[in-house]
Design an enzyme around this catalytic site. Structure first.
Site, PDB file in Angstrom:
ATOM      1  N   SER A 292       8.587 -41.003-140.569  1.00 41.73           N
ATOM      2  CA  SER A 292       7.384 -41.649-140.037  1.00 41.73           C
ATOM      3  C   SER A 292       7.681 -42.828-139.119  1.00 41.73           C
ATOM      4  CB  SER A 292       6.500 -42.126-141.202  1.00 41.73           C
ATOM      5  OG  SER A 292       7.199 -43.080-141.976  1.00 41.73           O
ATOM      6  N   CYS A 293       8.925 -43.041-138.778  1.00 38.69           N
ATOM      7  CA  CYS A 293       9.347 -44.211-138.007  1.00 38.69           C
ATOM      8  C   CYS A 293       9.225 -43.961-136.501  1.00 38.69           C
ATOM      9  CB  CYS A 293      10.786 -44.551-138.385  1.00 38.69           C
ATOM     10  SG  CYS A 293      11.548 -45.830-137.398  1.00 38.69           S
TER      11      CYS A 293
END
Length: 132
Positions: free
Chosen positions: A10-11
């Site tokens: 999710s970065c």
């Protein structure tokens, strides 16, 4: 030389770093830190390459950071490494590293150090020509 790219799904900064490496044709191996966490030995290697120690490695944006912040400052480096091995979400990412260099987070200027020297030289020459 191959770059190790340590990421989490999710970065946003991880996706930017990966795209930059692909766009600049830099060989890399990606590793998801949640699916394949770092061992304590690997974390020790990361700390040895870092210049800023815990300030470089620990993500102050992590939701767990506030919970552990009071303890972190009084922990030994061994205790910090054990904490990071148990909670990879506390590790700042992305991490880009090879045998000589390490970069934490995504910075478009600093990531250039992973380009092959010849490529960096060509890009610099292009920039100089454009400036003239």
């Amino acid at each position: 030389m191959t770059v190790n790219l340590l990421t989490t799904p999710s970065c946003t900064s991880c996706r930017k770093a990966k795209k930059w490496l692909i766009d600049h044709k830099v060989d890399f191996v990606e590793r998801n830190l949640f699916a394949n966490p770092l061992s304590e030995t690997e974390l020790k290697e990361i700390f040895m390459l870092s210049e800023g120690g815990t300030d470089d490695v620990i993500s102050t944006r992590s939701y767990l950071y506030d919970q552990y912040k009071p303890q972190i400052h009084s922990m030994t480096i061994g205790e910090v490494i054990s904490l990071l091995a148990a909670h990879p979400e506390l590790i700042r990412r992305p991490i880009l590293m090879d045998s000589k260099r390490i970069e934490f987070g995504y910075n478009e200027d600093e990531i250039r150090c992973f380009m092959p020297r010849g490529t960096r030289k060509c890009e610099l020459e292009k920039m100089v020509r454009r400036a003239l």
